[in-house]
Scaffold this active site. Structure first.
Site, PDB file in Angstrom:
ATOM      1  N   HIS A 278       0.848  -1.193   0.000  1.00  0.00           N
ATOM      2  CA  HIS A 278       0.000   0.000   0.000  1.00  0.00           C
ATOM      3  C   HIS A 278       0.886   1.247   0.000  1.00  0.00           C
ATOM      4  O   HIS A 278       1.984   1.225   0.561  1.00  0.00           O
ATOM      5  CB  HIS A 278      -0.931  -0.005   1.226  1.00  0.00           C
TER       6      HIS A 278
ATOM      7  N   GLU B 225      -3.673   2.920  -7.301  1.00  0.00           N
ATOM      8  CA  GLU B 225      -4.145   4.076  -6.517  1.00  0.00           C
ATOM      9  C   GLU B 225      -3.160   5.235  -6.643  1.00  0.00           C
ATOM     10  O   GLU B 225      -2.095   5.191  -6.020  1.00  0.00           O
ATOM     11  CB  GLU B 225      -4.213   3.722  -5.019  1.00  0.00           C
TER      12      GLU B 225
END
Ligand code: G3P
Length: 222
Positions: free
Chosen positions: A93, A141
């Site tokens: 992430h 993302e």
């Protein structure tokens, strides 16, 4: 795992920690039953066991360390996470970046243990690199849109479309998710239109006045 999928990353918001984490997981479970759409949660490590005991939704670890059992104080060991009930892992992430070689190692140990991997990426190039490692999902993302409320599927559709096109060329089996700023039914609809198999999201649902209602709204235009 059935797609389209909604994966809610609980991060470390107080609204999605401890008792609140359990309540949010229950909201996901009832929204999944009501809508028929797969809804999964990535809570903090400390909340995983309780949530897997009390709900039936797929649970992901927010991070796994590339370690074997033994002397690694403060690390997330995959075997222990599996015993706590996870079905998948989030890796790399933007808020917890990993080295490529470590991502590779954890994807391999996840596959050996029948756990699916979602590798987060920040652009088309890193999505391509991640796809060569053969994870079940790549979740693109753009970091500048994370937590912004500006949906990637509408602000930077070319990143989602480009990731889908390039990832599929490398690896037909890897599915693409997108995330950052997603919160409404229109955002999710746009993501699926661009070829994504689902969304990875956080603040738009976690900080909503009524998270369950926000989840139902999210999948209302599929
Ligand atoms: O992992 C999901 C995340 O990084 C996106 O965050 O708050 O923009 O939905 P948010």
């Amino acid at each position: 795992i059935k797609t389209p999928i909604v994966i809610l990353n609980f991060k470390t918001y107080l609204e999605s920690s401890g008792e609140n984490a359990l309540n949010l997981a229950k909201d996901l479970e009832s929204a999944a039953i009501e809508s028929g759409i797969t809804m999964a949660a990535a809570p903090q490590a400390t909340d995983i066991f309780r949530i897997t005991q009390e709900t039936d939704i797929p649970i992901l670890a927010q991070h796994i360390d590339p370690i074997n059992p033994g002397g690694h104080t403060g690390s997330n060991l995959i075997d222990c996470m599996i015993e706590s009930g996870i079905k998948g892992t989030l890796l790399n992430h933007s808020e917890k970046r990993m080295k490529l070689s470590d991502i590779d190692e954890v994807i391999k140990s996840s596959k050996e243990r029948d756990v699916f991997s979602v590798v987060c990426t920040n652009n088309i190039e890193t999505s391509v690199a991640a796809a060569t490692l053969n994870p079940e999902f790549v979740a693109v993302e753009p970091p500048e849109l994370i937590g912004s409320g500006i949906p990637v599927s509408q602000a930077e559709p070319e990143i989602v479309e480009g990731t889908v096109a390039k990832v599929k060329k490398i690896n037909k089996k890897t599915e693409v998710l997108c995330g950052a700023g997603i919160s409404t039914g229109d955002d999710m609809h746009a993501a699926l239109d661009l070829g994504a198999s689902g969304v990875l999201l956080a603040s738009g649902i976690i900080l909503a006045d009524n998270p369950k209602e926000a989840l139902i709204n999210l999948v209302s235009k599929i």
